[in-house]
Write a protein that holds these residues in place. Structure first.
Motif: not given
Length: 307
Positions: A174-175, A184-187, A191-194, A267-276
């Protein structure tokens, strides 16, 4: 912490607890929330000693805080205190947990801003964007609408993060737009994802960033303020005659459209980078409930055809 005893001020204990357990372990933005809680403690219970923290005195603290805050904010305040108080119980500084059965109150919520817009409104908004042949905030608005990236994640994107042959963007940092700038690291780890992107976005951005330095953020030109980009977005919302939303509202809009289109919560959770998935379900509960109602109608129509 060994130097602390029951006669010390709870404010002083909490300040030491933050330094020992939170500094260096959580992101700065989260640490700032704990420090804000500390400032409220010094304002509301400056002279309260640890030994005098009872269920009644704790409830009075929450009640006084709730006079100036909405219920959700009071709940956050309670959660930021509870960890330190449970540790105080474990250390023998308190005989019992004073947070047990605490009642969370709060001011009547103010009128909430619109968090997302519908598909037609989004199309209308994107059609009004003045997209030129160089990177601009308009291009960021388009990208967030199509990917659901967080503002800080979009700011941190460099040309090296784009894989045009695989139609994807790599999110790994992140910035620090709230601080001095820099990566900075991701949240969180999730959140580390493609994130997959469509061919139109591939073609557009492959031309826009082809001559830019591989390791430099494409959207950052000096100090960046969230309010600046929100101002640009607000101008286009008004021009398109759609409800005014924020940059973060574009992320909500993206997720909402995916859910309404039938994309699974996982799938939405993965795309958004949610922790769960729980985070996704909590955030978009109203949409999920609406979809469930639609499913009930579908089930009933299907059953009515049986004889």
């Amino acid at each position: 912490m060994d130097d602390i005893n029951k006669d010390d001020l709870f404010c002083d204990y909490y300040e030491k607890w933050i330094k020992i357990y939170k500094e260096g372990a959580i992101r700065k933005v989260t640490l700032d929330k704990y420090k804000m809680t500390l400032r409220w403690l010094r304002k509301l219970i400056p002279d309260l000693k640890i030994k005098d923290l009872t269920r009644i005195s704790y409830q009075e603290l929450l009640n006084n805080y709730a006079l100036e805050h909405e219920r959700q904010t009071t709940m956050d305040f309670h959660h930021q205190l509870k960890g330190s108080i449970l540790d105080a119980v474990d250390e023998g500084l308190l005989d019992r947990d004073p947070t047990r059965k605490a009642i969370i109150k709060g001011k009547t919520p103010s009128v909430k801003k619109v968090k997302f817009i519908n598909q037609f409104e989004l199309h209308t908004l994107l059609d009004t964007l003045e997209l030129k042949n160089e990177i601009s905030w308009e291009w960021m608005i388009l990208l967030i609408a199509k990917t659901g990236l967080r503002f800080s994640e979009a700011l941190a994107l460099t040309p090296a993060d784009f894989n045009f042959s695989r139609q994807s963007i790599s999110v790994s940092k992140t910035w620090d737009y709230k601080g001095e700038g820099g990566f900075l690291p991701t949240k969180n780890q999730s959140s580390i994802r493609k994130v997959q992107i469509d061919w139109q976005t591939v073609i557009q951005f492959s031309q826009l960033i082809k001559d830019l330095p591989e390791d430099k953020p494409i959207f950052v030109k000096g100090k960046v303020y969230n309010s600046t980009v929100n101002g640009v977005l607000e101008r286009y919302c008004k021009k398109a005659e759609v409800p005014v939303i924020s940059i973060h509202g574009l992320r909500h809009t993206h997720a909402s459209l995916l859910l309404f289109a039938g994309v699974s919560i996982a799938s939405v959770a993965r795309r958004l980078g949610h922790s769960s998935m729980n985070t996704t379900q909590k955030t978009y509960l109203h949409i999920i409930q609406e979809l469930e109602n639609r499913d009930v109608d579908l089930v009933m129509r299907s059953l009515s055809g049986l004889s």
